[in-house]
Design a protein around this motif. Structure first.
Motif, PDB file in Angstrom:
ATOM      1  N   ALA A  14      62.025 -34.877  62.035  1.00  0.00           N
ATOM      2  CA  ALA A  14      62.142 -33.995  60.874  1.00  0.00           C
ATOM      3  C   ALA A  14      60.770 -33.444  60.477  1.00  0.00           C
ATOM      4  CB  ALA A  14      62.757 -34.741  59.697  1.00  0.00           C
ATOM      5  N   THR A  15      60.746 -32.206  60.008  1.00  0.00           N
ATOM      6  CA  THR A  15      59.530 -31.584  59.491  1.00  0.00           C
ATOM      7  C   THR A  15      59.434 -31.863  58.000  1.00  0.00           C
ATOM      8  OG1 THR A  15      59.619 -29.840  61.157  1.00  0.00           O
ATOM      9  CG2 THR A  15      58.265 -29.421  59.207  1.00  0.00           C
ATOM     10  N   LEU A  16      58.295 -32.373  57.574  1.00  0.00           N
ATOM     11  CA  LEU A  16      58.143 -32.866  56.204  1.00  0.00           C
ATOM     12  C   LEU A  16      56.903 -32.284  55.542  1.00  0.00           C
ATOM     13  CD1 LEU A  16      58.577 -36.613  57.211  1.00  0.00           C
ATOM     14  CD2 LEU A  16      60.395 -35.141  56.337  1.00  0.00           C
ATOM     15  N   THR A  17      56.968 -32.170  54.213  1.00  0.00           N
ATOM     16  CA  THR A  17      55.776 -31.860  53.442  1.00  0.00           C
ATOM     17  C   THR A  17      55.013 -33.161  53.202  1.00  0.00           C
ATOM     18  OG1 THR A  17      56.880 -32.156  51.312  1.00  0.00           O
ATOM     19  CG2 THR A  17      56.950 -29.949  52.294  1.00  0.00           C
ATOM     20  N   LYS A  18      53.817 -33.042  52.683  1.00  0.00           N
ATOM     21  CA  LYS A  18      52.989 -34.225  52.444  1.00  0.00           C
ATOM     22  C   LYS A  18      53.668 -35.200  51.495  1.00  0.00           C
ATOM     23  CE  LYS A  18      48.231 -35.485  51.233  1.00  0.00           C
ATOM     24  NZ  LYS A  18      46.912 -34.957  50.793  1.00  0.00           N
ATOM     25  N   SER A  19      54.314 -34.686  50.460  1.00  0.00           N
ATOM     26  CA  SER A  19      54.955 -35.544  49.457  1.00  0.00           C
ATOM     27  C   SER A  19      56.227 -36.210  49.967  1.00  0.00           C
ATOM     28  CB  SER A  19      55.276 -34.728  48.202  1.00  0.00           C
ATOM     29  OG  SER A  19      56.156 -33.660  48.511  1.00  0.00           O
ATOM     30  N   GLU A  20      56.801 -35.682  51.043  1.00  0.00           N
ATOM     31  CA  GLU A  20      58.057 -36.218  51.575  1.00  0.00           C
ATOM     32  C   GLU A  20      57.838 -37.306  52.622  1.00  0.00           C
ATOM     33  OE1 GLU A  20      60.729 -32.107  51.289  1.00  0.00           O
ATOM     34  OE2 GLU A  20      59.635 -32.600  53.118  1.00  0.00           O
ATOM     35  N   ARG A  21      56.636 -37.409  53.148  1.00  0.00           N
ATOM     36  CA  ARG A  21      56.388 -38.266  54.318  1.00  0.00           C
ATOM     37  C   ARG A  21      56.789 -39.720  54.108  1.00  0.00           C
ATOM     38  NH1 ARG A  21      50.192 -37.356  55.641  1.00  0.00           N
ATOM     39  NH2 ARG A  21      50.146 -37.723  53.393  1.00  0.00           N
ATOM     40  N   GLU A  22      56.224 -40.348  53.083  1.00  0.00           N
ATOM     41  CA  GLU A  22      56.370 -41.793  52.917  1.00  0.00           C
ATOM     42  C   GLU A  22      57.827 -42.211  52.723  1.00  0.00           C
ATOM     43  OE1 GLU A  22      54.498 -45.390  50.182  1.00  0.00           O
ATOM     44  OE2 GLU A  22      53.590 -43.395  50.152  1.00  0.00           O
ATOM     45  N   VAL A  23      58.533 -41.510  51.833  1.00  0.00           N
ATOM     46  CA  VAL A  23      59.925 -41.868  51.554  1.00  0.00           C
ATOM     47  C   VAL A  23      60.783 -41.685  52.800  1.00  0.00           C
ATOM     48  CG1 VAL A  23      61.971 -41.260  50.233  1.00  0.00           C
ATOM     49  CG2 VAL A  23      59.753 -41.375  49.092  1.00  0.00           C
ATOM     50  N   HIS A  24      60.584 -40.583  53.499  1.00  0.00           N
ATOM     51  CA  HIS A  24      61.403 -40.302  54.686  1.00  0.00           C
ATOM     52  C   HIS A  24      61.186 -41.363  55.769  1.00  0.00           C
ATOM     53  CE1 HIS A  24      63.550 -37.695  57.569  1.00  0.00           C
ATOM     54  NE2 HIS A  24      62.710 -38.223  58.449  1.00  0.00           N
ATOM     55  N   ILE A  25      59.946 -41.737  56.004  1.00  0.00           N
ATOM     56  CA  ILE A  25      59.653 -42.721  57.044  1.00  0.00           C
ATOM     57  C   ILE A  25      60.232 -44.081  56.679  1.00  0.00           C
ATOM     58  CG2 ILE A  25      57.768 -44.046  58.085  1.00  0.00           C
ATOM     59  CD1 ILE A  25      56.177 -41.462  58.257  1.00  0.00           C
TER      60      ILE A  25
END
Length: 438
Positions: free
Chosen positions: A127-138
């Motif tokens: 998935a392509t993520l913004t900086k703020s989305e990285r931690e939660v998504h992982i």
């Protein structure tokens, strides 16, 4: 200020002339005063009566008590000056308050930006993520992994969810010791029991997220056992006696834990190709490229215009180098464009601390003949070397730079002599989406 004096003059005229009378007809004034008033028309200064009327008008405007009759024209001017200064001070205070309340920089029109932002790719989901989305998504992706491979997921969990690397290492070492003891003494029950109340376990293992999940993936189960002589129970993790094959599998899982690495979102370089353009050296970057807050960036932009050449001349070389290092630390990322021999541009996003092999590898990836040696030339004519392990920031290629691509002349001469020549430079996947720089 002109309007303010015009208002005062208008009030002076109305006070000097009675209702229904012309300005020069004042029935309450003596003949001598009338003659004096006529002569006053040829002078610039108002009469004493006009001064009194002006002072009275000013008093009405300010809602202050009527001043004394001897108020002079200079006094009126001073009062007007004080009023204007007070108004200017009030406006300055309002501007200061507005700046304190809103420190955010004006948002640039996204269509004017050289790149829309900084993006990342999750290595687990793509998935392509913004900086703020990285931690939660992982984190969500790792937890979902438990259904497929509990060992792998718990290893990822331990190395990713915990920021303190030393703490993780201590937990890994203790768990590895548990496994070693079990493998060396497979029939001894004491090595297959872990009391959760144990001080070392409490301080070194339990506090690390994912540690219990890993032990459970090894086969440990939770049971309650009586505490000898205390009449109560405590939680204990227990492992059944293992077969030789299970012991070998346990060692392999221990090794996986020891080799574990944090799962990190990878920088999406957003490769793009552009047609030849006179705007190649023009860069408009989004705020994510800067390692500064919005307020710091705004101040930086304001101060940049105040720098003068003489200050640079007075600094020593050491001082200049120190300042250059400080400048480089202001940027997280850099946008690099490479001008190819056919005029087309190749663009990609990099970390400011990415090294030369990363940059050259990116260019090679999108060339039809990436196997051929080539050079990249920085602004000012500096030739960049692929073999040099130097960061882009150290070469002053942040926060953006335009490089020039050149094939190795000797190799090109050999290819030309053999009658070979590549019809295109960039791969079709980029040329199909060739864009125009705005």
């Amino acid at each position: 200020m002109k309007k303010f004096f015009d208002d005062i003059k208008r009030d002076i005229k109305f006070k000097s002339a009675g209702p229904g009378k012309k300005l020069t007809e004042d029935t309450s004034t003596k003949p001598e005063a009338v003659q004096s008033s006529s002569r006053a028309k040829n002078r610039h200064a108002p009469s004493e009566g006009a001064q009194r009327a002006g002072a009275a008008a000013l008093a009405r405007i300010e809602q202050h008590p009527r001043p004394k009759v001897h108020t002079s024209q200079d006094a009126i001017r001073n009062q007007v000056k004080r009023e204007l200064e007070a108004e200017a001070a009030a406006l300055a205070e309002n501007d200061k308050a507005a700046t304190a309340e809103g420190s955010e920089l004006p948002v640039k029109n996204p269509t004017c930006l050289s790149v829309s932002g900084v993006y990342f790719t999750c290595p687990l989901t793509g998935a392509t993520l913004t900086k703020s989305e990285r931690e939660v998504h992982i984190k969500e992706a790792i937890l979902m992994r438990f259904e497929e491979d509990a060992v792998e997921a718990s290893v990822m969990m331990m190395h990713t969810f915990n920021k303190d690397k030393e703490k993780v290492k201590a937990a890994v070492d203790i768990i590895s010791k548990y496994v070693d003891n079990i493998c060396k003494n497979p029939t001894e029950e004491k090595y297959r029991k872990i009391k959760l109340s144990n001080k070392v376990f409490q301080e070194k293992v339990r506090s690390v997220e994912g540690s219990r999940e890993f032990l459970q993936a090894l086969g440990f189960t939770s049971i309650m056992l009586p505490v000898e002589g205390q009449g109560k129970e405590e939680e204990v993790l227990v492992l059944l006696e293992q077969s030789p094959d299970s012991l070998e599998l346990m060692k392999e899982r221990r090794d996986r834990l020891q080799r574990g690495e944090p799962v990190r979102a990878q920088l999406d370089r957003q490769p793009q190709a552009f047609r030849p353009s006179s705007n190649a050296q023009r860069f408009e970057l989004p705020p994510e490229f800067y390692n500064l807050t919005a307020e710091e960036l705004k101040k930086e932009q304001q101060q940049r215009s105040d720098l003068v050449e003489k200050n640079a001349m007075l600094r020593t070389k050491a001082m200049r180098e120190k300042e250059e290092q400080r400048e480089r630390r202001k940027y997280n990322y850099t946008l690099i464009r490479i001008r190819l021999p056919d005029g087309n541009l190749l663009q990609g996003t990099f970390y400011a601390w990415d090294r030369m092999p990363v940059l050259f590898g990116f260019v090679r990836e999108f060339l039809v003949d990436g196997w051929q040696p080539f050079e990249l030339i920085a602004p000012g004519g500096q030739k960049l070397q692929e073999s040099e392990e130097v960061a882009l920031a150290e070469c002053n290629l942040v926060p953006a730079a335009l490089l020039t691509f050149a094939w190795d002349a000797a190799v090109q001469a050999d290819i030309a002599a053999a009658g070979g020549k590549s019809p295109t430079l960039l791969k079709a996947e980029l040329l199909e989406n060739l864009q125009t720089l705005s």
